[in-house]
Scaffold this active site. Sequence first.
Site, PDB file in Angstrom:
ATOM      1  N   TRP A 133       0.853  -1.185   0.000  1.00 19.12           N
ATOM      2  CA  TRP A 133       0.000   0.000   0.000  1.00 19.12           C
ATOM      3  C   TRP A 133       0.893   1.241   0.000  1.00 19.12           C
ATOM      4  O   TRP A 133       1.839   1.312   0.794  1.00 19.12           O
ATOM      5  CB  TRP A 133      -0.887  -0.035   1.254  1.00 19.12           C
ATOM      6  CG  TRP A 133      -1.775   1.153   1.416  1.00 19.12           C
ATOM      7  CD1 TRP A 133      -2.545   1.741   0.455  1.00 19.12           C
ATOM      8  CD2 TRP A 133      -1.988   1.887   2.620  1.00 19.12           C
ATOM      9  NE1 TRP A 133      -3.228   2.792   0.999  1.00 19.12           N
ATOM     10  CE2 TRP A 133      -2.922   2.908   2.327  1.00 19.12           C
ATOM     11  CE3 TRP A 133      -1.503   1.776   3.927  1.00 19.12           C
ATOM     12  CZ2 TRP A 133      -3.365   3.810   3.277  1.00 19.12           C
ATOM     13  CZ3 TRP A 133      -1.948   2.665   4.897  1.00 19.12           C
ATOM     14  CH2 TRP A 133      -2.868   3.688   4.557  1.00 19.12           C
ATOM     15  N   ASP A 214      -1.139  -6.008   9.185  1.00 14.72           N
ATOM     16  CA  ASP A 214      -2.060  -4.954   8.781  1.00 14.72           C
ATOM     17  C   ASP A 214      -3.316  -5.647   8.242  1.00 14.72           C
ATOM     18  O   ASP A 214      -3.256  -6.331   7.217  1.00 14.72           O
ATOM     19  CB  ASP A 214      -1.410  -4.084   7.693  1.00 14.72           C
ATOM     20  CG  ASP A 214      -2.346  -2.968   7.232  1.00 14.72           C
ATOM     21  OD1 ASP A 214      -1.939  -2.175   6.367  1.00 14.72           O
ATOM     22  OD2 ASP A 214      -3.486  -2.890   7.750  1.00 14.72           O
ATOM     23  N   LYS A 250     -13.420  -0.723   5.467  1.00 14.21           N
ATOM     24  CA  LYS A 250     -14.025  -1.472   4.374  1.00 14.21           C
ATOM     25  C   LYS A 250     -15.048  -2.487   4.846  1.00 14.21           C
ATOM     26  O   LYS A 250     -16.168  -2.532   4.326  1.00 14.21           O
ATOM     27  CB  LYS A 250     -12.951  -2.216   3.555  1.00 14.21           C
ATOM     28  CG  LYS A 250     -12.140  -1.308   2.686  1.00 14.21           C
ATOM     29  CD  LYS A 250     -10.983  -0.734   3.461  1.00 14.21           C
ATOM     30  CE  LYS A 250     -10.133   0.130   2.568  1.00 14.21           C
ATOM     31  NZ  LYS A 250      -8.872   0.494   3.105  1.00 14.21           N
TER      32      LYS A 250
HETATM   33  C1  LIG Z   1      -3.418  -2.436   3.370  1.00 14.88           C
HETATM   34  C2  LIG Z   1      -4.102  -1.210   3.884  1.00 14.88           C
HETATM   35  N1  LIG Z   1      -3.822  -0.809   5.168  1.00 14.88           N
HETATM   36  C3  LIG Z   1      -4.408   0.284   5.695  1.00 14.88           C
HETATM   37  C4  LIG Z   1      -5.299   1.040   4.955  1.00 14.88           C
HETATM   38  C5  LIG Z   1      -5.831   2.265   5.672  1.00 14.88           C
HETATM   39  O1  LIG Z   1      -7.169   2.343   5.683  1.00 14.88           O
HETATM   40  P1  LIG Z   1      -7.898   3.302   6.734  1.00 14.88           P
HETATM   41  O2  LIG Z   1      -8.527   2.380   7.710  1.00 14.88           O
HETATM   42  O3  LIG Z   1      -8.914   4.066   5.910  1.00 14.88           O
HETATM   43  O4  LIG Z   1      -6.909   4.207   7.381  1.00 14.88           O
HETATM   44  C6  LIG Z   1      -5.633   0.689   3.617  1.00 14.88           C
HETATM   45  C7  LIG Z   1      -6.628   1.500   2.793  1.00 14.88           C
HETATM   46  N2  LIG Z   1      -6.251   1.633   1.416  1.00 14.88           N
HETATM   47  C8  LIG Z   1      -7.286   1.859   0.426  1.00 14.88           C
HETATM   48  C9  LIG Z   1      -8.138   3.100   0.744  1.00 14.88           C
HETATM   49  C10 LIG Z   1      -7.628   4.434   0.294  1.00 14.88           C
HETATM   50  C11 LIG Z   1      -6.323   4.789   0.949  1.00 14.88           C
HETATM   51  O5  LIG Z   1      -5.309   4.614   0.266  1.00 14.88           O
HETATM   52  O6  LIG Z   1      -6.326   5.183   2.119  1.00 14.88           O
HETATM   53  C12 LIG Z   1      -6.626   1.904  -0.960  1.00 14.88           C
HETATM   54  O7  LIG Z   1      -5.477   1.386  -1.073  1.00 14.88           O
HETATM   55  O8  LIG Z   1      -7.288   2.335  -1.925  1.00 14.88           O
HETATM   56  C13 LIG Z   1      -5.025  -0.464   3.095  1.00 14.88           C
HETATM   57  O9  LIG Z   1      -5.284  -0.878   1.844  1.00 14.88           O
END
Ligand SMILES: Cc1[nH+]cc(COP(=O)(O)O)c(CN[C@@H](CCC(=O)O)C(=O)O)c1O
Length: 401
Positions: A133, A214, A250
């Site tokens: 990511w 993660d 998600k």
């Molecule tokens: C692997 C991973 N870890 C952590 C997160 C963090 O999510 P959050 O709970 O909202 O802090 C995300 C979101 N990544 C998707 C959402 C947009 C972003 O980049 O942020 C993505 O890769 O599209 C991941 O894909």
Amino acid sequence: SSVFAALAQAPEDPILGVTVAYNKDPSPVKVNLGVGAYRTEEGKPLVLNVVRRAEQMLINNPSRVKEYLPITGLAEFNKLSAKLIFGADSPAIQENRVTTVQCLSGTGSLRVGGEFLARHYHERTIYIPQPTWGNHPKVFTLSGLTVRSYRYYDPATRGLDFKGLLEDLSSAPLGSIVLLHACAHNPTGVDPTIDQWEQIRQLMRSKSLLPFFDSAYQGFASGSLDKDAQSVRMFVADGGELLMAQSYAKNMGLYGERVGALSIVCGSADVAVRVESILKLVIRPMYSNPPLHGPSIVATILKDSEMFNEWTLELKAMADRIISMRQQLFDALKSRGTPGDWSHIIKQIGMFTFTGLNSDQVAFMRQEYHIYMTSDGRISMAGLSTRTVPHLADAIHAAVT
Ligand SMILES: Cc1[nH+]cc(COP(=O)(O)O)c(CN[C@@H](CCC(=O)O)C(=O)O)c1O
């Protein structure tokens, strides 16, 4: 004049900037396959029914106040989050060896964990998968850790570079931190098999490498919350220590509520108590204490078996819709006779397909077909619908012929 006049314009974020560009595009056929956010068949964001029910219960509760939460967040939420990922029967939970703090979604959990490790763990190096990511390297670098990569994806097979992974982790200094995607690897959609996870676990424990999991897609990869937590539970079952960042963005659709948790599984209960006291020193000067609304929704759902079951059904429906988009895109490319092997579209799991398209092809598809995706060729399958699959297939076909 301004004291900030010398500042140069910063570039947009590689992922979130795709949405910025998409929003500016007036085309009626534009499709946003950038950000990993679930969309319905109608292309709309989804608020789960069970979330709306939980919110209604909260609003109707007259005794509900808006006091500060403790630095560690909503205690009930923390306990339920640990149970969700480690399992209700987890030995680590029974032995009080787990400390969990509510953080600002997955990103905040990773950041608090990174800051904790940079100040209170003897090894400053964290190994992250290549690719991973896009925000991972920035979160850990700014936490004060030294970021290195371990081989993960093999473009030739569009699968796991397991040999490279084992070699890189074998040569990591003893005690190094290793970031692991619990399931639904972002951006590749490629996960180790259970046997491969077991080999990774043995290698890591033999070199005292510290796992930092993660988990942003629990329940989204296979549709089963327990199945998607198998890798994590293998590590906890061996009695070793680990860090775990959880996101409800998600799997509960709570993106903007910023709901997450950092858990640290420790060797003993009294260490867990001391670790929690140190985590509070990290959080207090960062944001003092976390938001109240999101974790209240999650706790309301997780503690009620009927609501929990309703959630699992809605979660499975989202996972199934994404899987059906995979099949439809694969079939559409087959029917067009698009050159290349596209079987990875149906082999990969989770929210994303790592198409293998290069940045020029991605740019072409944006220019000519108004398809918005990240420049590394990743597409969020959740952004697709039966209506838009043909348009994407036409764009891919044009891009590769
Ligand atoms: C692997 C991973 N870890 C952590 C997160 C963090 O999510 P959050 O709970 O909202 O802090 C995300 C979101 N990544 C998707 C959402 C947009 C972003 O980049 O942020 C993505 O890769 O599209 C991941 O894909």
